[in-house]
Design a protein around this motif. Structure first.
Motif, PDB file in Angstrom:
ATOM      1  N   ALA A 165      76.928  36.861  38.397  1.00 44.33           N
ATOM      2  CA  ALA A 165      75.632  36.518  37.806  1.00 44.33           C
ATOM      3  C   ALA A 165      75.568  36.888  36.323  1.00 44.33           C
ATOM      4  O   ALA A 165      75.092  36.102  35.506  1.00 44.33           O
ATOM      5  CB  ALA A 165      74.510  37.208  38.573  1.00 44.33           C
ATOM      6  N   VAL A 166      76.071  38.075  35.979  1.00 46.62           N
ATOM      7  CA  VAL A 166      75.943  38.558  34.595  1.00 46.62           C
ATOM      8  C   VAL A 166      77.136  38.148  33.723  1.00 46.62           C
ATOM      9  O   VAL A 166      77.240  38.559  32.574  1.00 46.62           O
ATOM     10  CB  VAL A 166      75.726  40.092  34.543  1.00 46.62           C
ATOM     11  N   GLY A 167      78.020  37.355  34.293  1.00 45.20           N
ATOM     12  CA  GLY A 167      79.107  36.783  33.508  1.00 45.20           C
ATOM     13  C   GLY A 167      80.304  37.690  33.289  1.00 45.20           C
ATOM     14  O   GLY A 167      81.172  37.381  32.477  1.00 45.20           O
ATOM     15  N   LEU A 168      80.377  38.802  34.017  1.00 46.68           N
ATOM     16  CA  LEU A 168      81.593  39.626  33.911  1.00 46.68           C
ATOM     17  C   LEU A 168      82.718  38.962  34.689  1.00 46.68           C
ATOM     18  O   LEU A 168      83.898  39.178  34.419  1.00 46.68           O
ATOM     19  CB  LEU A 168      81.332  41.051  34.407  1.00 46.68           C
ATOM     20  N   ILE A 169      82.328  38.155  35.672  1.00 44.38           N
ATOM     21  CA  ILE A 169      83.289  37.292  36.349  1.00 44.38           C
ATOM     22  C   ILE A 169      82.733  35.871  36.261  1.00 44.38           C
ATOM     23  O   ILE A 169      81.600  35.614  36.669  1.00 44.38           O
ATOM     24  CB  ILE A 169      83.475  37.693  37.837  1.00 44.38           C
TER      25      ILE A 169
END
Ligand SMILES: [Zn+2]
Length: 186
Positions: free
Chosen positions: A171-175
């Protein structure tokens, strides 16, 4: 104009889901408040559809003081009762408890000069971009999410299992798990 392609879950007439897929999911955003919001929403999602959560998102925002960590960390028994009686959110005792507890952990961190984003970047210094061809290749959890989950539990967080954490990291764009052909991958 090139044809727009989407991950299948975002390729829908449901406007909220499509907009979330196109504009938010997988986009790198480590704003402290946003991290807390997504942690809360992902923990409530457990066992439910993400669309259900998206439809209730504004109710959650209202119920949880606009996801203000400091304010939620000071929630009282009366606030807990209010949340348990709020038909606009998911009335699950464990999840509500966890959301308040997790705000308290983060509030303590902030007071000691630590932050959630720094903690996460120690595990993932740069966003991980997977190149899956198909959504069936996207895992529900992995070793990294298990490792982060374990450390978060050690730090006092609740309701942060490896699957919830994997979804949170996406969701937070770390993946970044937009499939390879998705127009919104980058
Ligand atoms: Zn996509």
């Amino acid at each position: 104009m090139p044809e727009i392609k989407r991950c299948s879950w975002g390729d829908t007439d449901d406007e909220l889901s499509r907009k979330y897929h196109d504009e938010e999911w997988g986009k790198f955003n480590l704003d402290e408040k946003y991290l807390y919001e997504m942690l809360v929403l992902e923990s409530f999602q457990s066992g439910l559809s993400w669309a259900t959560i998206l439809y209730k998102r504004e109710n959650f925002r209202h119920a949880f003081a606009d996801f203000d960590v400091e304010k939620v960390s000071k929630f009282t028994d009366a606030d807990f009762e209010r949340l348990m009686n709020d038909a606009g959110i998911i009335r699950n005792k464990l999840k509500i408890n966890a959301a308040i507890n997790n705000a308290q952990v983060l509030s303590n961190w902030h007071r000691n000069g630590n932050c959630f984003s720094t903690f996460l970047c120690e595990f993932i210094p740069n966003p991980i971009i997977h190149h899956f061809d198909s959504e069936s290749d996207v895992p529900a959890k992995n070793e990294l999410s298990a490792k982060i989950s374990k450390e978060m539990k050690k730090q006092g967080f609740k309701f942060v299992g490896p699957t919830t954490i994997y979804s949170f990291l996406q969701a937070v764009g770390l993946i970044n798990d937009h499939i390879e052909k998705c127009s919104f991958k980058y």
